[in-house]
Write a protein that holds these residues in place. Structure first.
Motif, PDB file in Angstrom:
ATOM      1  N   GLU A  21      -9.940  41.961   3.139  1.00  0.00           N
ATOM      2  CA  GLU A  21      -9.775  43.085   2.224  1.00  0.00           C
ATOM      3  C   GLU A  21     -10.013  44.501   3.012  1.00  0.00           C
ATOM      4  O   GLU A  21     -10.643  44.455   3.798  1.00  0.00           O
ATOM      5  CB  GLU A  21     -10.697  42.888   1.185  1.00  0.00           C
ATOM      6  CG  GLU A  21     -10.381  41.544   0.417  1.00  0.00           C
ATOM      7  CD  GLU A  21      -9.233  41.977  -0.696  1.00  0.00           C
ATOM      8  OE1 GLU A  21      -8.714  43.141  -0.601  1.00  0.00           O
ATOM      9  OE2 GLU A  21      -8.903  40.961  -1.295  1.00  0.00           O
ATOM     10  N   ARG A 108      -5.375  40.310   2.033  1.00  0.00           N
ATOM     11  CA  ARG A 108      -5.470  40.777   0.659  1.00  0.00           C
ATOM     12  C   ARG A 108      -5.540  39.556  -0.434  1.00  0.00           C
ATOM     13  O   ARG A 108      -4.728  38.521  -0.236  1.00  0.00           O
ATOM     14  CB  ARG A 108      -4.549  41.914  -0.002  1.00  0.00           C
ATOM     15  CG  ARG A 108      -4.564  43.021   0.774  1.00  0.00           C
ATOM     16  CD  ARG A 108      -3.889  44.320  -0.229  1.00  0.00           C
ATOM     17  NE  ARG A 108      -3.730  45.372   0.521  1.00  0.00           N
ATOM     18  CZ  ARG A 108      -4.895  46.232   0.393  1.00  0.00           C
ATOM     19  NH1 ARG A 108      -5.985  46.051  -0.048  1.00  0.00           N
ATOM     20  NH2 ARG A 108      -4.798  47.375   1.264  1.00  0.00           N
ATOM     21  N   ASP A 111      -9.927  40.256  -4.979  1.00  0.00           N
ATOM     22  CA  ASP A 111     -10.526  41.568  -4.657  1.00  0.00           C
ATOM     23  C   ASP A 111      -9.616  42.917  -4.737  1.00  0.00           C
ATOM     24  O   ASP A 111     -10.027  44.021  -5.273  1.00  0.00           O
ATOM     25  CB  ASP A 111     -11.431  41.515  -3.539  1.00  0.00           C
ATOM     26  CG  ASP A 111     -12.416  40.343  -3.650  1.00  0.00           C
ATOM     27  OD1 ASP A 111     -13.026  40.166  -4.760  1.00  0.00           O
ATOM     28  OD2 ASP A 111     -12.780  40.179  -2.532  1.00  0.00           O
ATOM     29  N   SER A 112      -8.668  42.772  -4.087  1.00  0.00           N
ATOM     30  CA  SER A 112      -7.583  43.800  -4.299  1.00  0.00           C
ATOM     31  C   SER A 112      -7.183  44.470  -5.748  1.00  0.00           C
ATOM     32  O   SER A 112      -7.416  45.639  -6.004  1.00  0.00           O
ATOM     33  CB  SER A 112      -6.317  43.626  -3.552  1.00  0.00           C
ATOM     34  OG  SER A 112      -6.541  43.696  -1.958  1.00  0.00           O
ATOM     35  N   VAL A 115     -10.546  45.843  -7.361  1.00  0.00           N
ATOM     36  CA  VAL A 115     -10.718  47.345  -6.551  1.00  0.00           C
ATOM     37  C   VAL A 115      -9.599  48.529  -7.143  1.00  0.00           C
ATOM     38  O   VAL A 115      -9.875  49.369  -7.532  1.00  0.00           O
ATOM     39  CB  VAL A 115     -11.049  47.364  -5.189  1.00  0.00           C
ATOM     40  CG1 VAL A 115     -11.016  48.681  -4.526  1.00  0.00           C
ATOM     41  CG2 VAL A 115     -12.200  46.597  -4.985  1.00  0.00           C
ATOM     42  N   LEU A 146     -14.573  42.255   4.709  1.00  0.00           N
ATOM     43  CA  LEU A 146     -14.070  43.433   4.266  1.00  0.00           C
ATOM     44  C   LEU A 146     -14.087  44.596   5.339  1.00  0.00           C
ATOM     45  O   LEU A 146     -15.061  44.857   5.909  1.00  0.00           O
ATOM     46  CB  LEU A 146     -15.288  43.998   3.104  1.00  0.00           C
ATOM     47  CG  LEU A 146     -15.178  45.613   2.707  1.00  0.00           C
ATOM     48  CD1 LEU A 146     -13.791  45.848   2.316  1.00  0.00           C
ATOM     49  CD2 LEU A 146     -16.408  45.589   1.791  1.00  0.00           C
ATOM     50  N   ASP A 148     -14.049  48.030   6.523  1.00  0.00           N
ATOM     51  CA  ASP A 148     -14.425  49.043   6.160  1.00  0.00           C
ATOM     52  C   ASP A 148     -14.142  50.349   7.171  1.00  0.00           C
ATOM     53  O   ASP A 148     -14.778  50.313   8.284  1.00  0.00           O
ATOM     54  CB  ASP A 148     -15.868  49.351   5.609  1.00  0.00           C
ATOM     55  CG  ASP A 148     -16.079  50.839   5.012  1.00  0.00           C
ATOM     56  OD1 ASP A 148     -15.766  51.066   4.254  1.00  0.00           O
ATOM     57  OD2 ASP A 148     -17.250  51.180   5.637  1.00  0.00           O
ATOM     58  N   ARG A 178     -12.165  52.686  -1.735  1.00  0.00           N
ATOM     59  CA  ARG A 178     -13.244  52.421  -0.616  1.00  0.00           C
ATOM     60  C   ARG A 178     -14.425  52.297  -1.256  1.00  0.00           C
ATOM     61  O   ARG A 178     -15.277  51.463  -0.992  1.00  0.00           O
ATOM     62  CB  ARG A 178     -13.104  53.603   0.549  1.00  0.00           C
ATOM     63  CG  ARG A 178     -14.278  53.149   1.642  1.00  0.00           C
ATOM     64  CD  ARG A 178     -14.364  54.321   2.624  1.00  0.00           C
ATOM     65  NE  ARG A 178     -15.367  53.745   3.600  1.00  0.00           N
ATOM     66  CZ  ARG A 178     -16.234  54.662   4.475  1.00  0.00           C
ATOM     67  NH1 ARG A 178     -16.202  55.893   4.012  1.00  0.00           N
ATOM     68  NH2 ARG A 178     -16.920  54.087   5.370  1.00  0.00           N
ATOM     69  N   TYR A 181     -14.816  48.919  -3.003  1.00  0.00           N
ATOM     70  CA  TYR A 181     -14.972  47.802  -2.054  1.00  0.00           C
ATOM     71  C   TYR A 181     -16.510  47.596  -1.802  1.00  0.00           C
ATOM     72  O   TYR A 181     -16.977  46.676  -1.711  1.00  0.00           O
ATOM     73  CB  TYR A 181     -14.189  47.802  -0.792  1.00  0.00           C
ATOM     74  CG  TYR A 181     -12.743  47.231  -0.977  1.00  0.00           C
ATOM     75  CD1 TYR A 181     -12.630  46.070  -1.398  1.00  0.00           C
ATOM     76  CD2 TYR A 181     -11.774  48.121  -0.688  1.00  0.00           C
ATOM     77  CE1 TYR A 181     -11.277  45.455  -1.351  1.00  0.00           C
ATOM     78  CE2 TYR A 181     -10.301  47.574  -0.918  1.00  0.00           C
ATOM     79  CZ  TYR A 181     -10.334  46.266  -1.210  1.00  0.00           C
ATOM     80  OH  TYR A 181      -9.042  45.541  -1.442  1.00  0.00           O
ATOM     81  N   TYR A 185     -19.309  44.619  -2.360  1.00  0.00           N
ATOM     82  CA  TYR A 185     -19.997  44.134  -1.168  1.00  0.00           C
ATOM     83  C   TYR A 185     -21.538  44.273  -1.580  1.00  0.00           C
ATOM     84  O   TYR A 185     -22.345  43.028  -1.550  1.00  0.00           O
ATOM     85  CB  TYR A 185     -19.580  44.950  -0.005  1.00  0.00           C
ATOM     86  CG  TYR A 185     -20.935  44.735   1.171  1.00  0.00           C
ATOM     87  CD1 TYR A 185     -20.847  43.551   1.856  1.00  0.00           C
ATOM     88  CD2 TYR A 185     -21.796  45.841   1.358  1.00  0.00           C
ATOM     89  CE1 TYR A 185     -21.898  43.476   2.944  1.00  0.00           C
ATOM     90  CE2 TYR A 185     -22.823  45.371   2.356  1.00  0.00           C
ATOM     91  CZ  TYR A 185     -22.836  44.105   3.013  1.00  0.00           C
ATOM     92  OH  TYR A 185     -23.697  44.133   3.949  1.00  0.00           O
ATOM     93  N   LYS A 195     -19.325  42.788   5.338  1.00  0.00           N
ATOM     94  CA  LYS A 195     -18.735  43.829   5.525  1.00  0.00           C
ATOM     95  C   LYS A 195     -18.537  44.135   7.337  1.00  0.00           C
ATOM     96  O   LYS A 195     -19.518  43.954   7.875  1.00  0.00           O
ATOM     97  CB  LYS A 195     -19.407  45.100   5.174  1.00  0.00           C
ATOM     98  CG  LYS A 195     -19.091  46.573   5.390  1.00  0.00           C
ATOM     99  CD  LYS A 195     -19.843  47.465   4.338  1.00  0.00           C
ATOM    100  CE  LYS A 195     -21.219  47.906   4.526  1.00  0.00           C
ATOM    101  NZ  LYS A 195     -21.450  49.113   5.676  1.00  0.00           N
TER     102      LYS A 195
END
Ligand code: Z5A
Length: 223
Positions: A21, A108, A111-112, A115, A146, A148, A178, A181, A185, A195
């Motif tokens: 993600e 993906r 969670d997509s 978010v 994830l 980031d 962002r 997400y 986390y 992450k």
């Protein structure tokens, strides 16, 4: 431990479900391919797929969802189309693969929706999670990476590409994505979401992912 993990996943056990993600340009597609290659070299059965898409029907839904001409799409229509694509790939591909012991790597997944539609889009997490449970038959990834990166870096990496319908959203939307997400986390009490600082070089990130997955394998093998 590595050998044991190999044995574990090739001895008729359920495959693992691994999702990636992050915002656009975080490097998900790059990393899913590297992980697939790594696991295949270890002799594992692995399937790589993406959302929305991954099947004949779900790829057609993807085209509707990402077509920049579809600016008039209602938010609820968008939510339901992502879920329709999800239901199709889980029922047709993901769940049968896990059952036969194949690990599935997803570019993906649920969670997509939480978010992008639930948090940034304001549709509410609770409804999205309920729909996610229906679409996936209550399946949650075993481990989620994830990736980031700041929105600015993600954008820079995608420079020159034609924006799709979602990418036409304002910068503030992607800031919310962002943050959304990071919120998932921080709230994750299960340790599922790992992450990763995705501003680092590609090889460094790939090595970190392998290490985290091996730790997960060792833990799974001992419980
Ligand atoms: N969406 C949603 O709203 N709700 C849902 O439920 C689902 C999806 C499932 C799907 O777009 C869109 O649907 C997405 C969310 C929404 N929209 N947005 N916005 P997609 O699947 O077509 O695209 P994406 O997921 O956003 O991915 P992407 O743009 O292709 O980015 P990426 O896969 O994360 O990155 P990449 O392709 O691996 O890398 C991009 C470039 O950066 C490439 O040139 C790489 O070589 C480079 N790169 C990668 N890693 C690095 C590092 N570490 N350093 C330097 N350069 C790098």
């Amino acid at each position: 431990m590595l050998i044991w993990a190999n044995f574990w996943y090739n001895a008729g056990m359920r495959g693992r479900l691994i999702s990636f993600e992050g915002i656009d340009g975080a490097g998900k597609t790059t990393q899913v391919q590297l992980l697939r290659d790594y696991l295949q070299k270890r002799g594992e059965q692995v399937l790589l797929t993406r959302e929305p898409g991954g099947t004949y029907i779900a790829e057609q839904i993807r085209q509707i969802l990402l077509d920049p001409q579809n600016k008039g799409m209602d938010e609820l229509t968008q939510v339901l189309l992502f879920q329709a694509a999800r239901a199709q790939i889980y029922r047709e591909v993901v769940l049968p693969a896990l059952e036969r012991g194949t690990s599935v790597i997803m570019d993906r997944s649920r969670d997509s929706s939480v978010v992008y539609q639930g948090i940034a889009g304001g549709m509410g997490r609770e409804m999205i999670e309920r729909l996610n449970d229906v679409s996936t038959r209550q399946t949650i990834p075993d481990i989620t990476f994830l990736l980031d990166v700041p929105v600015k870096i993600g954008k820079l990496r995608r420079e020159g590409e034609e924006p799709d319908l979602i990418e036409l959203q304002k910068n503030s939307f992607f800031q919310k994505v962002r943050r959304g997400y990071l919120q998932l986390y921080e709230e994750d009490t299960t340790g599922r979401i790992k992450k990763i600082d995705a501003t680092k070089p590609i090889a460094h990130i790939a090595a970190q992912i392998v290490k985290l997955l091996e730790e997960w394998d060792s833990h799974a093998a001992s419980t």
